[in-house]
Design a protein around this motif. Structure first.
Motif, mmCIF file in Angstrom:
data_model
loop_
_atom_site.group_PDB
_atom_site.id
_atom_site.type_symbol
_atom_site.label_atom_id
_atom_site.label_comp_id
_atom_site.label_asym_id
_atom_site.label_seq_id
_atom_site.Cartn_x
_atom_site.Cartn_y
_atom_site.Cartn_z
ATOM 1 N N GLU A 183 35.399 44.043 42.588
ATOM 2 C CA GLU A 183 36.804 43.593 42.626
ATOM 3 C C GLU A 183 37.780 44.769 42.561
ATOM 4 N N ALA B 79 34.459 39.863 33.391
ATOM 5 C CA ALA B 79 33.850 41.169 33.678
ATOM 6 C C ALA B 79 34.764 42.029 34.530
ATOM 7 N N GLU B 80 34.946 43.275 34.092
ATOM 8 C CA GLU B 80 35.634 44.272 34.928
ATOM 9 C C GLU B 80 34.566 44.838 35.855
ATOM 10 N N VAL B 81 34.720 44.630 37.150
ATOM 11 C CA VAL B 81 33.624 44.993 38.049
ATOM 12 C C VAL B 81 34.075 45.840 39.235
ATOM 13 N N LEU C 92 38.569 34.821 36.006
ATOM 14 C CA LEU C 92 38.826 35.998 36.841
ATOM 15 C C LEU C 92 40.044 36.767 36.318
ATOM 16 N N GLY C 93 40.165 38.016 36.782
ATOM 17 C CA GLY C 93 41.220 38.901 36.286
ATOM 18 C C GLY C 93 42.633 38.460 36.633
ATOM 19 N N ASP C 94 42.784 37.457 37.515
ATOM 20 C CA ASP C 94 44.140 36.954 37.806
ATOM 21 C C ASP C 94 44.298 35.505 37.338
ATOM 22 N N ARG D 294 37.866 35.409 50.674
ATOM 23 C CA ARG D 294 36.566 36.111 50.649
ATOM 24 C C ARG D 294 35.792 35.745 49.390
ATOM 25 N N PHE E 72 43.000 45.397 34.203
ATOM 26 C CA PHE E 72 41.974 45.616 33.166
ATOM 27 C C PHE E 72 42.575 45.454 31.757
ATOM 28 N N TYR F 181 37.359 46.591 46.470
ATOM 29 C CA TYR F 181 37.269 45.989 47.819
ATOM 30 C C TYR F 181 38.419 46.454 48.692
ATOM 31 N N GLY G 290 41.956 33.085 44.209
ATOM 32 C CA GLY G 290 43.132 33.252 45.060
ATOM 33 C C GLY G 290 42.826 33.841 46.424
ATOM 34 N N GLU G 291 41.603 34.258 46.657
ATOM 35 C CA GLU G 291 41.315 34.894 47.937
ATOM 36 C C GLU G 291 40.136 34.211 48.622
HETATM 37 C C1 DLZ Z 1 42.480 42.549 41.065
HETATM 38 C C2 DLZ Z 1 41.255 42.551 40.201
HETATM 39 C C3 DLZ Z 1 40.709 43.765 39.790
HETATM 40 C C4 DLZ Z 1 41.319 45.068 40.129
HETATM 41 N N1 DLZ Z 1 39.599 43.786 39.034
HETATM 42 C C5 DLZ Z 1 39.025 42.628 38.643
HETATM 43 C C6 DLZ Z 1 37.840 42.625 37.853
HETATM 44 O O1 DLZ Z 1 37.287 43.650 37.530
HETATM 45 N N2 DLZ Z 1 37.328 41.433 37.480
HETATM 46 C C7 DLZ Z 1 37.884 40.243 37.851
HETATM 47 O O2 DLZ Z 1 37.387 39.191 37.448
HETATM 48 N N3 DLZ Z 1 38.983 40.232 38.617
HETATM 49 C C8 DLZ Z 1 39.564 41.380 39.020
HETATM 50 N N4 DLZ Z 1 40.673 41.363 39.809
HETATM 51 C C9 DLZ Z 1 41.184 40.068 40.275
HETATM 52 C C10 DLZ Z 1 40.345 39.528 41.447
HETATM 53 O O3 DLZ Z 1 40.327 40.511 42.477
HETATM 54 C C11 DLZ Z 1 40.913 38.207 41.941
HETATM 55 O O4 DLZ Z 1 40.459 37.204 41.085
HETATM 56 C C12 DLZ Z 1 40.521 37.875 43.348
HETATM 57 O O5 DLZ Z 1 41.083 38.793 44.235
HETATM 58 C C13 DLZ Z 1 40.969 36.454 43.740
HETATM 59 O O6 DLZ Z 1 42.362 36.350 43.688
#
Ligand code: DLZ
Ligand code: FAD
Ligand code: SF4
Length: 512
Positions: free
Chosen positions: A37, A32-34, A8-10, A108, A52, A40, A105-106
């Protein structure tokens, strides 16, 4: 294929639990940049650009190791818009034995991921989140049977467990906490070092264009982007903080200065929360600075407490109290968020400055978030949903595991006091003591009532009056209620009338 590892992105670190034992011959990384995420909540433009760009830089590092990776850019024609869709495609294509994911981390997202196994008929392995020092079970065991939770005691347990700043079983220097030596305001504006800034490379430039195009309606300025976007640069930010700012961190950690939110803070929250830095390496760097006599104990302990104490504590607290924490509203706060949280359009200079800093930088330091932006929302009775959404979208370091406990529990007392023993409510006097905001304000911090009076002054008493039945038996608030009881009736009436009028003006969206 054995393992399809969704990063994931974090979670941008090779030490992340899901990548432990990665075998390039049999496993594959998926990133994946989606849209799901990125939207939301309508994150600050700089936060999306940061995430990104950091994701793309991490993907390059994965490729440099010759590890197989499928990476989907936001604007790629085959981008499917959600993590689930990409996992589904990859599962159908590669038929992995399992999908491996480091615990998100979340809440949801965890709930969503838990449903994937059934939907896709594949085993989903969720590994422990090692972006933290303590395991969640450590918090649960510590919390077992407790009615009140206090960070200080959890922190002491972690000091003992990790031996950080310890001499055997005793804290180095003989005290656990050096707060009494901290919390000065600026008498004269000292020479504050400039924050670390980085030039944008081609990857970041492309991302910035994408964000301008796709997220123009989101909060915040995109210009002046200067964050680190890979591990090497994040380590530079850490090292520069240790060299240049840590020695003064303790003394000035609560001070606020017009036009400068950076001060002596570390500015690493966004890197810790995306895995670019790991908490123990940060703590060890600070501890070493004390051993090398580069920084005094009050600063080093104060800084370490933020990470080993507060950061670990709120994360444990979040998972312990979810999902109830999300709907808690102990004070039955019902007001909407004032418009000036979006556009800084207010005559209250402290709030205008803190919203502007936030809009510009996707950053404000802790006391701006707590004692200005948060304090006002508490006094004005803003509904937790409204305030949580705002905090979750405006800061580059915001993720629900850290944002929600800080906002609902610490700022709004919505949890009824599990996290804090009393609300962080204050009049204008605190802001005046800790900042230079009041000098340039339309209102007078010295005046308690009337059109020119600082709204924090009468709103403070209005808040105490409105919530008397909730707080009057709180031992930590007994003195303030005694002071209130001694106030003469005419003064109380004036205060309450001013408070009512002010709340009505907020409700009507009038400029205040
Ligand atoms: C914060 C974020 C954003 C803006 N975009 C992505 C994304 O495109 N792809 C991805 O894998 N993670 C992204 N994140 C981080 C997630 O929102 C984060 O993993 C969840 O909120 C759980 O902490
Ligand atoms: P420094 O002041 O240099 O502190 C060092 C590190 O300590 C931070 O990077 C952070 O990792 C940790 N830390 C300090 N205070 C806290 C805390 N209360 N909770 C958890 N970790 C802490 N922090 C976030 O990371 N994300 C958020 O979304 C967030 N929202 C907040 C909302 C409110 C209402 C409040 C009062 C605080 C919030 N914080 C949040 C905590 C804190 O304000 C930020 O971590 C800090 O301002 C980040 O800047 P820095 O890296 O310069 O921190
Ligand atoms: Fe804020 Fe009141 Fe000071 Fe104005 S006078 S800056 S509103 S605390």
């Amino acid at each position: 294929m054995n393992n399809l590892v969704l990063v994931l992105g974090d979670q941008l670190n090779f030490e992340i639990s899901s990548l432990k034992g990665f075998n390039p011959k049999t496993d594959k990384v998926l990133m994946a940049e989606v849209k799901t995420e990125a939207t939301y909540v309508k994150h600050h433009k700089k936060k999306i650009a940061f995430v990104f760009s950091a994701m793309r830089h991490f993907a390059l590092a994965v490729k440099d190791k010759a590890w197989p990776i499928d990476y989907y850019r936001y604007d790629a024609p085959d981008n499917q818009g959600s993590l689930f869709a990409h996992v589904e495609t990859a599962v159908n294509k590669y038929k992995p034995k399992q999908v491996v994911i480091c615990h998100p981390g979340e809440f949801r997202l965890l709930e969503e991921i838990k449903g994937w196994s059934k939907k896709l008929d594949v085993n989903i392995q969720i590994c422990d989140d090692n972006r933290f020092i303590a395991e969640q079970a450590f918090f649960s065991e510590w919390a077992e049977g407790k009615k009140q939770f206090r960070m200080e005691f959890f922190y002491r347990e972690l000091r003992k467990q990790t031996s950080v700043l310890m001499e055997g079983k005793q804290p180095i220097g003989g005290k656990w906490n050096y707060d009494a030596d901290n919390r000065d305001s600026f008498k004269n504006v000292p020479n504050i070092p400039e924050p670390s800034t980085f030039k944008t490379d081609d990857i970041t430039k492309e991302v910035l264009e994408l964000v301008k195009e796709e997220f123009s309606s989101h909060f915040g300025e995109i210009g002046g982007f200067h964050f680190a976007v890979d591990r090497e640069a994040a380590l530079q930010v850490l090292n520069t903080f240790i060299e240049e700012r840590l020695c003064d961190f303790g003394q000035y950690q609560d001070a606020m200065l017009e036009g400068n939110p950076w001060l002596y803070h570390s500015h690493i929250g966004l890197y810790l929360n995306t895995g670019l830095l790991m908490p123990m390496e940060v703590i060890q760097a600070a501890e070493q600075a004390y051993f090398n006599e580069k920084a005094p104990l009050n600063s080093v302990e104060g800084f370490i407490r933020q990470i080993l104490g507060w950061r670990e504590y709120v994360r444990g607290f979040y998972w312990h109290f979810m999902p109830e924490l999300k709907t808690d509203n102990y004070l039955n706060a019902q007001s909407k968020l004032p418009n000036f949280y979006w556009n800084a359009n207010t005559k209250m200079n402290c709030l205008a400055q803190c919203v502007s800093d936030t809009h510009k930088h996707a950053y404000a330091h802790h006391i701006q978030r707590l004692m200005v932006l948060g304090n006002f929302a508490l006094l004005a009775g803003v509904h937790p949903d409204e305030l949580n959404e705002w905090y979750l979208l405006v800061y580059a370091d915001a993720y629900e595991w850290v944002e929600l406990p800080n906002v609902s529990a610490m700022v709004l007392f919505a949890d009824g006091g599990h996290l804090a023993s009393k609300p962080y409510a204050s009049s204008g006097a605190y802001i005046n003591k800790m900042s230079n905001y009041c000098k340039n304000c339309h209102y007078s911090v010295k005046e308690k009532t009337g059109d020119q009076a600082c709204p924090f002054n009468y709103m403070y008493w209005h808040f105490l009056h409105r919530n008397k039945n909730k707080f009057e038996n709180n031992p930590r608030m007994a003195m303030i209620y005694r002071t209130f009881a001694k106030m003469d009736d005419a003064k109380v009436t004036h205060i309450l009338e001013d408070g009512d009028k002010f709340l009505a003006r907020l409700e009507r969206n009038e400029e205040v």
